[in-house]
Write an enzyme that holds these catalytic residues in place. Structure first.
Site, PDB file in Angstrom:
ATOM      1  CE  LYS A   1      34.329  32.367  45.595  1.00  0.00           C
ATOM      2  NZ  LYS A   1      35.625  32.320  44.923  1.00  0.00           N
TER       3      LYS A   1
ATOM      4  N   GLY B   1      50.004  37.341  50.783  1.00  0.00           N
ATOM      5  CA  GLY B   1      49.258  37.865  49.641  1.00  0.00           C
ATOM      6  C   GLY B   1      47.838  38.230  50.030  1.00  0.00           C
ATOM      7  CB  ALA B   2      46.179  41.283  51.022  1.00  0.00           C
TER       8      ALA B   2
ATOM      9  CB  VAL C   1      52.432  35.447  45.970  1.00  0.00           C
ATOM     10  CG1 VAL C   1      52.623  35.667  47.465  1.00  0.00           C
ATOM     11  CG2 VAL C   1      53.141  34.158  45.534  1.00  0.00           C
TER      12      VAL C   1
ATOM     13  NE  ARG D   1      45.426  29.649  39.550  1.00  0.00           N
ATOM     14  CZ  ARG D   1      45.482  28.396  39.999  1.00  0.00           C
ATOM     15  NH1 ARG D   1      45.687  28.159  41.282  1.00  0.00           N
ATOM     16  NH2 ARG D   1      45.336  27.369  39.176  1.00  0.00           N
TER      17      ARG D   1
ATOM     18  CB  ALA E   1      35.912  31.034  36.041  1.00  0.00           C
TER      19      ALA E   1
ATOM     20  CG  HIS F   1      11.271  51.132  48.301  1.00  0.00           C
ATOM     21  ND1 HIS F   1      12.461  51.550  48.860  1.00  0.00           N
ATOM     22  CD2 HIS F   1      10.347  51.162  49.302  1.00  0.00           C
ATOM     23  CE1 HIS F   1      12.255  51.843  50.145  1.00  0.00           C
ATOM     24  NE2 HIS F   1      10.983  51.599  50.431  1.00  0.00           N
TER      25      HIS F   1
HETATM   26  P1  FAD Z   1      41.939  25.840  34.486  1.00  0.00           P
HETATM   27  O1  FAD Z   1      40.651  25.952  35.197  1.00  0.00           O
HETATM   28  O2  FAD Z   1      43.185  25.896  35.269  1.00  0.00           O
HETATM   29  O3  FAD Z   1      41.868  24.481  33.649  1.00  0.00           O
HETATM   30  C1  FAD Z   1      42.933  24.034  32.875  1.00  0.00           C
HETATM   31  C2  FAD Z   1      42.896  22.523  32.841  1.00  0.00           C
HETATM   32  O4  FAD Z   1      43.883  22.063  31.920  1.00  0.00           O
HETATM   33  C3  FAD Z   1      43.228  21.876  34.178  1.00  0.00           C
HETATM   34  O5  FAD Z   1      42.182  21.018  34.579  1.00  0.00           O
HETATM   35  C4  FAD Z   1      44.534  21.113  33.921  1.00  0.00           C
HETATM   36  O6  FAD Z   1      44.572  19.872  34.615  1.00  0.00           O
HETATM   37  C5  FAD Z   1      44.476  20.875  32.419  1.00  0.00           C
HETATM   38  N1  FAD Z   1      45.800  20.740  31.811  1.00  0.00           N
HETATM   39  C6  FAD Z   1      46.890  21.527  32.003  1.00  0.00           C
HETATM   40  N2  FAD Z   1      47.905  21.133  31.203  1.00  0.00           N
HETATM   41  C7  FAD Z   1      47.451  20.050  30.505  1.00  0.00           C
HETATM   42  C8  FAD Z   1      48.033  19.203  29.524  1.00  0.00           C
HETATM   43  N3  FAD Z   1      49.275  19.409  29.052  1.00  0.00           N
HETATM   44  N4  FAD Z   1      47.291  18.190  29.036  1.00  0.00           N
HETATM   45  C9  FAD Z   1      46.002  17.971  29.479  1.00  0.00           C
HETATM   46  N5  FAD Z   1      45.406  18.768  30.395  1.00  0.00           N
HETATM   47  C10 FAD Z   1      46.114  19.798  30.898  1.00  0.00           C
HETATM   48  N6  FAD Z   1      37.815  32.820  39.140  1.00  0.00           N
HETATM   49  C11 FAD Z   1      36.611  33.444  39.108  1.00  0.00           C
HETATM   50  O7  FAD Z   1      36.233  33.962  38.059  1.00  0.00           O
HETATM   51  N7  FAD Z   1      35.813  33.490  40.210  1.00  0.00           N
HETATM   52  C12 FAD Z   1      36.175  32.937  41.385  1.00  0.00           C
HETATM   53  O8  FAD Z   1      35.433  32.990  42.354  1.00  0.00           O
HETATM   54  C13 FAD Z   1      37.430  32.283  41.460  1.00  0.00           C
HETATM   55  N8  FAD Z   1      37.832  31.701  42.600  1.00  0.00           N
HETATM   56  C14 FAD Z   1      39.032  31.044  42.635  1.00  0.00           C
HETATM   57  C15 FAD Z   1      39.427  30.477  43.842  1.00  0.00           C
HETATM   58  C16 FAD Z   1      40.642  29.811  43.915  1.00  0.00           C
HETATM   59  C17 FAD Z   1      41.063  29.176  45.218  1.00  0.00           C
HETATM   60  C18 FAD Z   1      41.461  29.704  42.753  1.00  0.00           C
HETATM   61  C19 FAD Z   1      42.761  28.959  42.812  1.00  0.00           C
HETATM   62  C20 FAD Z   1      41.075  30.281  41.562  1.00  0.00           C
HETATM   63  C21 FAD Z   1      39.856  30.965  41.490  1.00  0.00           C
HETATM   64  N9  FAD Z   1      39.427  31.586  40.323  1.00  0.00           N
HETATM   65  C22 FAD Z   1      38.228  32.240  40.284  1.00  0.00           C
HETATM   66  C23 FAD Z   1      40.238  31.554  39.100  1.00  0.00           C
HETATM   67  C24 FAD Z   1      39.691  30.475  38.152  1.00  0.00           C
HETATM   68  O9  FAD Z   1      39.717  29.234  38.808  1.00  0.00           O
HETATM   69  C25 FAD Z   1      40.526  30.424  36.886  1.00  0.00           C
HETATM   70  O10 FAD Z   1      40.580  31.718  36.307  1.00  0.00           O
HETATM   71  C26 FAD Z   1      39.921  29.466  35.888  1.00  0.00           C
HETATM   72  O11 FAD Z   1      39.826  28.173  36.410  1.00  0.00           O
HETATM   73  C27 FAD Z   1      40.779  29.429  34.612  1.00  0.00           C
HETATM   74  O12 FAD Z   1      40.175  28.585  33.689  1.00  0.00           O
HETATM   75  P2  FAD Z   1      41.034  27.858  32.572  1.00  0.00           P
HETATM   76  O13 FAD Z   1      40.068  26.965  31.849  1.00  0.00           O
HETATM   77  O14 FAD Z   1      41.820  28.817  31.804  1.00  0.00           O
HETATM   78  O15 FAD Z   1      42.091  26.962  33.364  1.00  0.00           O
HETATM   79  P1  NAI Z   2      46.437  37.936  43.237  1.00  0.00           P
HETATM   80  O1  NAI Z   2      47.293  38.397  42.135  1.00  0.00           O
HETATM   81  O2  NAI Z   2      45.001  38.293  43.266  1.00  0.00           O
HETATM   82  O3  NAI Z   2      47.038  38.456  44.636  1.00  0.00           O
HETATM   83  C1  NAI Z   2      48.343  38.144  45.037  1.00  0.00           C
HETATM   84  C2  NAI Z   2      48.789  39.170  46.045  1.00  0.00           C
HETATM   85  O4  NAI Z   2      50.031  38.739  46.575  1.00  0.00           O
HETATM   86  C3  NAI Z   2      49.033  40.537  45.428  1.00  0.00           C
HETATM   87  O5  NAI Z   2      48.350  41.510  46.174  1.00  0.00           O
HETATM   88  C4  NAI Z   2      50.542  40.711  45.499  1.00  0.00           C
HETATM   89  O6  NAI Z   2      50.933  42.061  45.686  1.00  0.00           O
HETATM   90  C5  NAI Z   2      50.887  39.865  46.702  1.00  0.00           C
HETATM   91  N1  NAI Z   2      52.267  39.379  46.709  1.00  0.00           N
HETATM   92  C6  NAI Z   2      53.009  38.918  45.665  1.00  0.00           C
HETATM   93  N2  NAI Z   2      54.228  38.532  46.084  1.00  0.00           N
HETATM   94  C7  NAI Z   2      54.270  38.747  47.427  1.00  0.00           C
HETATM   95  C8  NAI Z   2      55.244  38.540  48.433  1.00  0.00           C
HETATM   96  N3  NAI Z   2      56.444  38.035  48.141  1.00  0.00           N
HETATM   97  N4  NAI Z   2      54.948  38.876  49.717  1.00  0.00           N
HETATM   98  C9  NAI Z   2      53.724  39.385  50.019  1.00  0.00           C
HETATM   99  N5  NAI Z   2      52.751  39.601  49.098  1.00  0.00           N
HETATM  100  C10 NAI Z   2      53.012  39.280  47.822  1.00  0.00           C
HETATM  101  O7  NAI Z   2      46.654  36.362  43.297  1.00  0.00           O
HETATM  102  P2  NAI Z   2      45.927  35.241  44.136  1.00  0.00           P
HETATM  103  O8  NAI Z   2      45.157  35.811  45.264  1.00  0.00           O
HETATM  104  O9  NAI Z   2      46.977  34.226  44.410  1.00  0.00           O
HETATM  105  O10 NAI Z   2      44.912  34.670  43.084  1.00  0.00           O
HETATM  106  C11 NAI Z   2      45.398  34.091  41.848  1.00  0.00           C
HETATM  107  C12 NAI Z   2      44.422  34.316  40.743  1.00  0.00           C
HETATM  108  O11 NAI Z   2      43.212  33.619  40.984  1.00  0.00           O
HETATM  109  C13 NAI Z   2      44.077  35.779  40.590  1.00  0.00           C
HETATM  110  O12 NAI Z   2      44.399  36.158  39.285  1.00  0.00           O
HETATM  111  C14 NAI Z   2      42.618  35.880  40.809  1.00  0.00           C
HETATM  112  O13 NAI Z   2      41.998  36.649  39.832  1.00  0.00           O
HETATM  113  C15 NAI Z   2      42.116  34.448  40.724  1.00  0.00           C
HETATM  114  N6  NAI Z   2      41.116  34.304  41.776  1.00  0.00           N
HETATM  115  C16 NAI Z   2      39.933  34.939  41.616  1.00  0.00           C
HETATM  116  C17 NAI Z   2      38.994  34.898  42.602  1.00  0.00           C
HETATM  117  C18 NAI Z   2      37.737  35.620  42.400  1.00  0.00           C
HETATM  118  O14 NAI Z   2      37.443  35.998  41.272  1.00  0.00           O
HETATM  119  N7  NAI Z   2      36.956  35.818  43.422  1.00  0.00           N
HETATM  120  C19 NAI Z   2      39.189  34.158  43.848  1.00  0.00           C
HETATM  121  C20 NAI Z   2      40.501  33.554  43.925  1.00  0.00           C
HETATM  122  C21 NAI Z   2      41.401  33.623  42.903  1.00  0.00           C
END
Ligand code: FAD
Ligand code: NAI
Length: 483
Positions: free
Chosen positions: A62, A193-194, A283, A285, A333, A457
């Site tokens: 963000k 991945g879109a 694609v 997580r 999150a 408004h």
């Molecule tokens: P995580 O945040 O992954 O935290 C898990 C933690 O556990 C990690 O720090 C890891 O190091 C630790 N861990 C793992 N295994 C062990 C172990 N064995 N021992 C000790 N520690 C360990 N979600 C949204 O809602 N809004 C968004 O805008 C958004 N944007 C995103 C953008 C990107 C680029 C990405 C990659 C993800 C985004 N997400 C977003 C998804 C969001 O980040 C995750 O859904 C969220 O972080 C999950 O929270 P969690 O606590 O389950 O796991």
């Molecule tokens: P995603 O599941 O949102 O999108 C992955 C996309 O990749 C899908 O549209 C899928 O059809 C496509 N795909 C899969 N295999 C493919 C292939 N071989 N070739 C082409 N396309 C393929 O996963 P993304 O974007 O990687 O995000 C991971 C997670 O992180 C999501 O669950 C998402 O909720 C979370 N996230 C949330 C955000 C938010 O809330 N704004 C921002 C970023 C991530």
């Protein structure tokens, strides 16, 4: 094992699911430790808290989305159309990246402060659940420690999924973490991945000047989103220069001195090849459950790597819970954080639950795409008669005044009872607008309930109000189509 320590609750993982669970447990009077491995592997002595979200997810993405949008506004016709002329605008990418890091550090340190204030003990290291709710804690170059808890909350989150056809090399083919910290703007960026990551990071680099091509396997764009909203979003993103190729399958990717060459098959079955400077693979997580459970821990992992849990995030083993990306449901999150609260409260004997039907989703593009609940096609497929009210931001005064009059709101309600099933928006402030519907749905509201509410408004919220009116064909600032 060198020593033994006992806690009421041990949380493994300090992401939004784990750190929130730890804080809430402490607020409820429990002695809590939270184990985190981030930072330790890199040689740090203290764990870096905040998980994926704060360090390499929600927050840094963000920060870059906001910075890149400012750059685009300043350097495009957008400001000029408001009568604001700027001299030549230039990009200082390292300053943009430094600001992003500063925001991340401020927030992760904030979690350390909250732990301190709530007396949550942060423990640095990698954890494994043993039998009998014991936990092994390992740090490099030291004897493992054995800890004991009455309750263990597993919150180890997720990590980027790799594609065998395009393995990460940390330089040219990267995951989302790599895509958040390029040292220069790639002239041509490929994204596989879109989904949320592909669209958000694709937008960042496109705004900063990259030519972005997104390869998506599905033929439907954003399948969780109501079709007309997804179609409008696709149109807006295409106009911004995102070249999204639906129905395309990646075959291979090879790295050479100049970049990456991919080959893919399009929706018609034709083979293509493209050269990029960098490739982001986004694609999906996968849950982080490798090495988390000892063979006799008593907790299982399903075929997707997730830990099976019930509606209250209890695993099959009494006193062991799992939350966040590690368990079923959307990887978001806010979903993980609310599960963390629910589990803390249930451990304290309170009857907490979580309504999984009202978890909002947002893609933070510009404009944002936001939704809650089911869309029209999903309801039709389930045989549920519904009515839809739609309103376009083109007829919203505030959106026009701001130069943001693109997109629409669609509210879907039961045809008989008028109870709201969902709301899907692409348009200005969609992430915040959809929250009105989350509240309405939590209270079991009908579309008429929303239609009866006074809306200030001029605000973009009026588009939501008009969409609610339109469910009963009573929109005032648009013509109501006969059904
Ligand atoms: P995580 O945040 O992954 O935290 C898990 C933690 O556990 C990690 O720090 C890891 O190091 C630790 N861990 C793992 N295994 C062990 C172990 N064995 N021992 C000790 N520690 C360990 N979600 C949204 O809602 N809004 C968004 O805008 C958004 N944007 C995103 C953008 C990107 C680029 C990405 C990659 C993800 C985004 N997400 C977003 C998804 C969001 O980040 C995750 O859904 C969220 O972080 C999950 O929270 P969690 O606590 O389950 O796991
Ligand atoms: P995603 O599941 O949102 O999108 C992955 C996309 O990749 C899908 O549209 C899928 O059809 C496509 N795909 C899969 N295999 C493919 C292939 N071989 N070739 C082409 N396309 C393929 O996963 P993304 O974007 O990687 O995000 C991971 C997670 O992180 C999501 O669950 C998402 O909720 C979370 N996230 C949330 C955000 C938010 O809330 N704004 C921002 C970023 C991530």
């Amino acid at each position: 094992m060198a020593s033994a320590d006992s806690y009421d609750v041990i949380v493994i993982g300090a992401g939004p699911a784990g750190y929130v669970a730890a804080i809430r447990c402490a607020q409820l009077g429990m002695q809590v430790a939270c184990i985190e491995r981030r930072g330790v592997a890199a040689g740090g002595e203290a764990a870096v808290l905040g998980g994926t979200c704060l360090n390499v997810g929600c927050i840094p993405s963000k920060a870059l989305l906001d910075s890149s949008q400012r750059f685009l506004d300043a350097s495009s016709e957008s400001l000029a159309s408001h009568g604001v002329r700027t001299a030549e605008v230039s990009l200082d990418l390292s300053a943009m990246m430094a600001r992003k890091e500063q925001v991340v550090q401020q927030l992760t340190r904030g979690i350390s402060g909250l732990f301190k204030g709530n007396k949550v003990v942060p423990l640095a290291g990698e954890a494994t659940l043993l039998s009998g709710r014991a936990v092994e804690l390992r740090v490099p170059n030291a004897e493992p420690r054995r800890l004991q808890a009455k309750h263990v909350i597993l919150a180890t989150g997720s990590e980027p999924m790799a594609l065998p056809s395009a393995p990460f090399d940390a330089e040219r083919i990267v995951d989302s973490t790599g895509g958040l910290s390029f040292g220069e703007v790639p002239a041509r960026l490929g994204v596989i991945g879109a989904g949320a990551i592909g669209l958000e990071l694709g937008s960042v680099w496109s705004r900063l000047g990259a030519e972005v091509v997104i390869i998506e396997a599905l033929s439907d764009f954003l399948p969780a989103v109501d079709r007309p909203v997804a179609r409008e979003a696709a149109k807006l993103f295409a106009a911004q220069g995102l070249d999204i190729r639906l129905g395309s399958r990646l075959e291979s990717a090879s790295v050479d001195a100049d970049g990456v060459v991919i080959s893919y098959t399009d929706a018609q079955g034709e083979q293509h090849s493209e050269r990029f400077d960098r490739l982001i693979v986004a694609v999906g997580r996968q849950p982080c459950s490798d090495g988390l459970l000892a063979p006799d821990a008593g907790v299982t992992i399903d075929e997707s790597g997730r830990i099976p849990v019930d509606a209250h995030c209890a695993t099959a083993l009494d006193g062991v819970w799992a939350v966040g990306d590690l368990v079923r449901g959307p990887m978001l999150a806010h979903k993980g954080a609310e599960e963390g609260v629910m589990v803390a409260e249930r451990i304290a004997g309170k009857p907490a639950t979580l309504n999984y039907d009202t978890i909002p989703g947002v893609v933070y593009t510009h404009p944002e795409v936001a939704w809650v609940g089911r869309h029209e096609e999903q309801l039709q497929a389930a045989g549920i008669p519904c009515r839809v009210g739609a309103f376009s931001f083109a007829a919203n005064g505030r959106a026009l005044a701001a130069g943001e009059a693109k997109g629409l709101v669609r509210i879907i309600a039961d045809a008989e009872t008028d109870r709201i099933y969902g709301c899907h928006i692409v348009g200005p402030g969609a992430a915040d607008l959809v929250q009105q519907l989350v509240i309405a749905m939590e209270f079991g509201a009908s579309a008429e309930d929303l239609a009866l509410i006074v809306t200030a408004h001029p605000t973009v919220s009026e588009a939501v109000h008009e969409a609610a009116l339109a469910v009963d064909q009573r929109a005032l600032h648009a013509l109501n189509r006969r059904r």
